[in-house]
Scaffold this motif. Structure first.
Motif, PDB file in Angstrom:
ATOM      1  N   ASP A 184     115.200 126.519 -87.800  1.00 27.05           N
ATOM      2  CA  ASP A 184     114.281 127.552 -87.639  1.00 27.05           C
ATOM      3  C   ASP A 184     114.707 127.939 -86.118  1.00 27.05           C
ATOM      4  O   ASP A 184     114.643 129.769 -86.153  1.00 27.05           O
ATOM      5  CB  ASP A 184     112.833 127.027 -86.872  1.00 27.05           C
ATOM      6  CG  ASP A 184     112.515 126.332 -87.863  1.00 27.05           C
ATOM      7  OD1 ASP A 184     112.638 127.317 -89.247  1.00 27.05           O
ATOM      8  OD2 ASP A 184     111.310 125.568 -87.894  1.00 27.05           O
ATOM      9  N   LEU A 185     115.482 128.332 -85.322  1.00 29.71           N
ATOM     10  CA  LEU A 185     116.518 128.580 -84.519  1.00 29.71           C
ATOM     11  C   LEU A 185     117.378 129.653 -85.446  1.00 29.71           C
ATOM     12  O   LEU A 185     117.741 131.231 -85.305  1.00 29.71           O
ATOM     13  CB  LEU A 185     116.730 127.875 -83.843  1.00 29.71           C
ATOM     14  CG  LEU A 185     117.250 128.289 -82.298  1.00 29.71           C
ATOM     15  CD1 LEU A 185     116.554 129.031 -81.007  1.00 29.71           C
ATOM     16  CD2 LEU A 185     117.618 126.827 -81.402  1.00 29.71           C
ATOM     17  N   TYR A 186     118.803 129.014 -86.036  1.00 29.71           N
ATOM     18  CA  TYR A 186     118.880 129.862 -87.104  1.00 29.71           C
ATOM     19  C   TYR A 186     118.368 131.108 -87.668  1.00 29.71           C
ATOM     20  O   TYR A 186     118.867 132.468 -87.705  1.00 29.71           O
ATOM     21  CB  TYR A 186     119.861 128.633 -87.709  1.00 29.71           C
ATOM     22  CG  TYR A 186     120.665 129.497 -88.538  1.00 29.71           C
ATOM     23  CD1 TYR A 186     121.655 130.466 -88.061  1.00 29.71           C
ATOM     24  CD2 TYR A 186     120.022 129.708 -90.404  1.00 29.71           C
ATOM     25  CE1 TYR A 186     122.724 130.888 -89.340  1.00 29.71           C
ATOM     26  CE2 TYR A 186     120.975 130.013 -91.454  1.00 29.71           C
ATOM     27  CZ  TYR A 186     122.208 130.231 -91.104  1.00 29.71           C
ATOM     28  OH  TYR A 186     122.901 131.379 -91.765  1.00 29.71           O
ATOM     29  N   LEU A 214     117.161 132.538 -76.466  1.00 30.45           N
ATOM     30  CA  LEU A 214     115.702 131.903 -77.545  1.00 30.45           C
ATOM     31  C   LEU A 214     114.986 131.289 -77.417  1.00 30.45           C
ATOM     32  O   LEU A 214     113.790 130.878 -77.154  1.00 30.45           O
ATOM     33  CB  LEU A 214     116.558 131.469 -79.175  1.00 30.45           C
ATOM     34  CG  LEU A 214     116.576 133.066 -79.718  1.00 30.45           C
ATOM     35  CD1 LEU A 214     117.086 133.151 -81.322  1.00 30.45           C
ATOM     36  CD2 LEU A 214     114.941 134.036 -79.779  1.00 30.45           C
ATOM     37  N   MET A 215     115.989 130.092 -76.925  1.00 30.46           N
ATOM     38  CA  MET A 215     114.667 128.929 -76.406  1.00 30.46           C
ATOM     39  C   MET A 215     113.745 128.946 -74.923  1.00 30.46           C
ATOM     40  O   MET A 215     113.155 128.451 -75.126  1.00 30.46           O
ATOM     41  CB  MET A 215     115.635 127.355 -76.559  1.00 30.46           C
ATOM     42  CG  MET A 215     116.527 126.773 -77.472  1.00 30.46           C
ATOM     43  SD  MET A 215     116.907 125.582 -77.844  1.00 30.46           S
ATOM     44  CE  MET A 215     115.435 124.860 -77.516  1.00 30.46           C
ATOM     45  N   ASP A 218     116.790 136.900 -87.902  1.00 30.06           N
ATOM     46  CA  ASP A 218     116.090 138.133 -87.375  1.00 30.06           C
ATOM     47  C   ASP A 218     116.734 138.798 -86.668  1.00 30.06           C
ATOM     48  O   ASP A 218     116.283 139.971 -86.812  1.00 30.06           O
ATOM     49  CB  ASP A 218     114.996 137.524 -87.717  1.00 30.06           C
ATOM     50  CG  ASP A 218     114.576 136.646 -88.531  1.00 30.06           C
ATOM     51  OD1 ASP A 218     114.694 137.005 -89.660  1.00 30.06           O
ATOM     52  OD2 ASP A 218     113.127 136.234 -88.265  1.00 30.06           O
ATOM     53  N   LEU A 219     117.206 138.487 -85.981  1.00 27.48           N
ATOM     54  CA  LEU A 219     117.721 139.550 -84.473  1.00 27.48           C
ATOM     55  C   LEU A 219     119.431 140.156 -84.613  1.00 27.48           C
ATOM     56  O   LEU A 219     119.892 140.822 -83.736  1.00 27.48           O
ATOM     57  CB  LEU A 219     118.099 138.837 -83.708  1.00 27.48           C
ATOM     58  CG  LEU A 219     116.392 137.598 -82.648  1.00 27.48           C
ATOM     59  CD1 LEU A 219     116.886 137.702 -81.550  1.00 27.48           C
ATOM     60  CD2 LEU A 219     115.807 139.029 -82.251  1.00 27.48           C
TER      61      LEU A 219
END
Length: 143
Positions: free
Chosen positions: A38-40, A25-26, A45-46
């Motif tokens: 926000d990463l969480y 993701l990053m 969402d994925l």
């Protein structure tokens, strides 16, 4: 073995699903300067079932291993970006939190000159410039 897996191995970290997913993701350009929260949310969402505590733990491990850099902009919460990038500085909008990366050879030279003038050998530095957006792209622009 993917680049992400190699980065984990090189850092001495086991290749686990949460680490791989977070690293993947990053690597997206839209996910630079991203908070753990926000990463969480993006992981949720994925459809990834990775807890917020795990996200924090992995980001701390990545920071310790030099895989990511942690920044504390004026918003008060930490944001992370991959460390594999070239050196750059940051412009930060105090209204919407947008972060713009930039590089400027003249600024870099001046910083080196100032350090030498004061008998300091630079080993690391960061420059954050704060202001407010002056165009319509800022969601908090009152113009």
């Amino acid at each position: 073995m993917t680049d992400g897996n190699q980065a984990l191995k090189k850092a001495g970290l086991k290749i686990t699903l949460p680490r791989v997913k977070i690293l993947e993701l990053m690597q997206g350009p839209e996910n630079q300067h991203i908070s753990a929260e926000d990463l969480y949310k993006k992981l949720l969402d994925l459809g990834e079932e990775i807890g917020l505590a795990t996200v924090y733990r992995v980001l701390n491990q990545f920071d310790d291993a030099g895989i990511v850099s942690r920044h504390h902009f004026e918003s008060g919460k930490a944001v992370f970006e991959l460390s594999t990038q070239h050196h750059h500085d940051h412009l930060v909008c105090l209204s919407c939190g947008k972060v713009i990366e930039f590089s400027d050879d003249m600024i870099e030279r001046r910083q080196d000159e100032i350090a030498m003038k004061h008998n300091i050998k630079l080993t690391n530095h960061s420059l954050y410039l704060y202001g407010t957006c002056t165009n319509d792209s800022c969601e908090h622009n009152d113009a």
